[in-house]
Design a protein around this motif. Structure first.
Motif, mmCIF file in Angstrom:
data_model
loop_
_atom_site.group_PDB
_atom_site.id
_atom_site.type_symbol
_atom_site.label_atom_id
_atom_site.label_comp_id
_atom_site.label_asym_id
_atom_site.label_seq_id
_atom_site.Cartn_x
_atom_site.Cartn_y
_atom_site.Cartn_z
ATOM 1 N N PRO A 189 0.808 -1.214 0.000
ATOM 2 C CA PRO A 189 0.000 0.000 0.000
ATOM 3 C C PRO A 189 0.844 1.268 0.000
ATOM 4 N N THR A 190 2.025 1.223 0.616
ATOM 5 C CA THR A 190 2.888 2.404 0.643
ATOM 6 C C THR A 190 3.342 2.790 -0.763
ATOM 7 N N CYS A 191 3.832 1.815 -1.527
ATOM 8 C CA CYS A 191 4.268 2.109 -2.897
ATOM 9 C C CYS A 191 3.093 2.504 -3.784
ATOM 10 N N TYR A 192 1.942 1.871 -3.568
ATOM 11 C CA TYR A 192 0.740 2.243 -4.325
ATOM 12 C C TYR A 192 0.413 3.720 -4.125
ATOM 13 N N LEU A 193 0.347 4.169 -2.875
ATOM 14 C CA LEU A 193 -0.041 5.550 -2.612
ATOM 15 C C LEU A 193 1.039 6.524 -3.063
ATOM 16 N N ALA A 194 2.300 6.173 -2.836
ATOM 17 C CA ALA A 194 3.387 7.056 -3.252
ATOM 18 C C ALA A 194 3.383 7.238 -4.770
ATOM 19 N N GLU A 195 3.157 6.175 -5.518
ATOM 20 C CA GLU A 195 3.082 6.301 -6.977
ATOM 21 C C GLU A 195 1.870 7.121 -7.388
ATOM 22 N N LYS A 196 0.732 6.851 -6.777
ATOM 23 C CA LYS A 196 -0.494 7.569 -7.104
ATOM 24 C C LYS A 196 -0.330 9.069 -6.889
ATOM 25 N N LEU B 101 10.822 2.164 3.253
ATOM 26 C CA LEU B 101 10.408 0.783 3.010
ATOM 27 C C LEU B 101 11.299 -0.139 3.829
ATOM 28 N N GLN B 102 10.702 -0.872 4.746
ATOM 29 C CA GLN B 102 11.449 -1.795 5.595
ATOM 30 C C GLN B 102 11.100 -3.226 5.240
ATOM 31 N N LEU C 113 3.741 -11.124 -13.331
ATOM 32 C CA LEU C 113 2.755 -11.977 -13.972
ATOM 33 C C LEU C 113 1.347 -11.513 -13.642
ATOM 34 N N PRO C 114 0.376 -11.839 -14.503
ATOM 35 C CA PRO C 114 -1.021 -11.515 -14.205
ATOM 36 C C PRO C 114 -1.443 -12.124 -12.868
ATOM 37 N N GLY C 115 -2.152 -11.357 -12.075
ATOM 38 C CA GLY C 115 -2.623 -11.840 -10.780
ATOM 39 C C GLY C 115 -1.656 -11.608 -9.642
ATOM 40 N N ASP C 116 -0.441 -11.140 -9.951
ATOM 41 C CA ASP C 116 0.515 -10.864 -8.880
ATOM 42 C C ASP C 116 0.043 -9.656 -8.072
ATOM 43 N N MET C 117 0.271 -9.695 -6.767
ATOM 44 C CA MET C 117 -0.159 -8.610 -5.884
ATOM 45 C C MET C 117 1.014 -7.715 -5.506
ATOM 46 N N PHE C 118 0.706 -6.471 -5.232
ATOM 47 C CA PHE C 118 1.672 -5.488 -4.739
ATOM 48 C C PHE C 118 2.931 -5.428 -5.610
ATOM 49 N N PRO C 119 2.791 -5.049 -6.875
ATOM 50 C CA PRO C 119 3.950 -4.977 -7.776
ATOM 51 C C PRO C 119 4.822 -3.744 -7.501
ATOM 52 N N ASN C 120 5.436 -3.727 -6.342
ATOM 53 C CA ASN C 120 6.228 -2.574 -5.927
ATOM 54 C C ASN C 120 7.372 -2.266 -6.887
ATOM 55 N N VAL C 121 7.982 -3.301 -7.434
ATOM 56 C CA VAL C 121 9.124 -3.096 -8.313
ATOM 57 C C VAL C 121 8.724 -2.357 -9.585
ATOM 58 N N ASP C 122 7.460 -2.449 -9.983
ATOM 59 C CA ASP C 122 6.973 -1.718 -11.149
ATOM 60 C C ASP C 122 6.582 -0.287 -10.787
ATOM 61 N N ARG C 123 6.247 -0.072 -9.554
ATOM 62 C CA ARG C 123 5.738 1.237 -9.128
ATOM 63 C C ARG C 123 6.848 2.175 -8.659
ATOM 64 N N ILE C 124 7.910 1.628 -8.118
ATOM 65 C CA ILE C 124 8.876 2.464 -7.421
ATOM 66 C C ILE C 124 9.567 3.457 -8.348
ATOM 67 N N SER C 125 9.692 3.116 -9.627
ATOM 68 C CA SER C 125 10.347 4.035 -10.562
ATOM 69 C C SER C 125 9.515 5.276 -10.831
ATOM 70 N N ASN C 126 8.246 5.249 -10.462
ATOM 71 C CA ASN C 126 7.365 6.397 -10.671
ATOM 72 C C ASN C 126 7.226 7.272 -9.426
ATOM 73 N N ILE C 127 7.900 6.899 -8.347
ATOM 74 C CA ILE C 127 7.789 7.646 -7.100
ATOM 75 C C ILE C 127 8.749 8.837 -7.124
ATOM 76 N N GLU C 128 8.213 10.022 -6.875
ATOM 77 C CA GLU C 128 8.981 11.269 -6.998
ATOM 78 C C GLU C 128 9.257 11.900 -5.635
ATOM 79 N N ALA D 22 15.677 -0.117 -8.817
ATOM 80 C CA ALA D 22 14.523 0.223 -9.664
ATOM 81 C C ALA D 22 14.070 1.663 -9.444
ATOM 82 N N ALA D 23 14.411 2.252 -8.299
ATOM 83 C CA ALA D 23 14.036 3.639 -8.020
ATOM 84 C C ALA D 23 14.854 4.587 -8.891
ATOM 85 N N GLN D 24 14.291 5.758 -9.137
ATOM 86 C CA GLN D 24 15.037 6.766 -9.883
ATOM 87 C C GLN D 24 16.297 7.146 -9.118
#
Length: 262
Positions: free
Chosen positions: A128-135, A148-149, A166-181, A206-208
């Motif tokens: 949820p942390t990476c989700y909100l930070a990306e959003k 992130l601990q 993969l489809p159905g995977d939960m909490f794809p943080n590695v895909d989201r973290i590059s969009n966190i500013e 993966a982060a900027q």
């Protein structure tokens, strides 16, 4: 299939705070009610904490009472839907709705500016942390930072080192973290037996580059003993405090309003 995966990913503990009066209630956009607590230290920085699996508010309140005092921050923590005294069924989408409700409580009810909020997720809470930070980053909203601990790259990757999500995977943080500013601080034990150490490393890379803060790799630590190993000499609190001093505005400006609006 989805229900089977959810039962493996989410493991709510037995309720630990039935008679604890320290919490209040938040309503989520998925029509659930979740408990939360807020520790007010009249600080310029508020930490929004998302806890790990097999935890609830009763198990973390005492720790964060000390944490808030020693690190000199306000803390809001919440239970996920289906955890503790929260209503509803636990799910990935409900976790996202839960942190949205917690963030809204801080920014609307307490009128705390987003740049004075640091999102802190432990283990499962990194989702949820990476989700909100990306959003928020995609919307142009500035955050104070992200901690992130023992974070996971994604749920499937805890068991398998997949190259792609993969489809159905939960909490794809590695895909989201590059969009966190905002500044991203990663803490991980080198002998983590639940979420392997390479997850923390992969998320760091993966982060900027401009948002990477030198990570805190805790030599010899496992998944659940980082705080315990570092508590005696205060190294854990010192590390968090140093991050906040160097990468947030907590030493500049007046403290935000901390009392909810009437």
């Amino acid at each position: 299939m989805g229900t089977a995966i959810s039962s493996l990913v989410f493991q709510p503990p037995s309720l630990t705070y039935m008679h604890n009066a320290k919490h209040f209630w938040l309503d989520t956009r998925t029509m659930n009610r979740i408990p939360a607590f807020f520790i007010d230290r009249s600080s310029t920085i508020t930490v929004l904490f998302s806890h790990g699996n097999a935890e609830d508010l009763g198990m973390i309140y005492d720790w964060f009472h000390d944490f808030s005092r020693l690190v000199k921050v306000n803390v809001l923590a919440y239970d996920y839907t289906g955890y503790g005294k929260a209503s509803g069924e636990v799910s990935e989408e409900n976790c996202y709705a839960d942190i949205d409700a917690a963030y809204e409580h801080l920014t609307v009810d307490h009128q705390i500016a987003s740049e004075r909020i640091v999102l802190y997720g432990r283990s499962l809470g990194s989702g949820p942390t990476c989700y909100l930070a990306e959003k928020l980053s995609r919307s142009g909203t500035k955050l104070g930072g992200v901690i992130l601990q023992s974070p996971l790259c994604s749920a499937f990757r805890v068991a398998f080192n997949f190259r792609f999500t993969l489809p159905g995977d939960m909490f794809p943080n590695v895909d989201r973290i590059s969009n966190i500013e905002c500044p991203i601080y990663i803490i991980h034990g080198t002998r983590d037996e639940i979420v392997p150490f390479w997850h923390g490393q992969e998320l760091f890379f993966a982060a900027q580059t401009k948002h990477r803060v030198k990570p805190f790799w805790v030599d010899g630590a496992g998944h659940n003993n980082i705080e315990a190993l570092l508590r005696e000499d205060g190294a854990f609190f010192t590390a968090i405090g140093k991050f906040l001093d160097e990468y947030t505005d907590r030493n500049r400006g007046a403290a935000p309003q901390s009392k909810p609006k009437e």
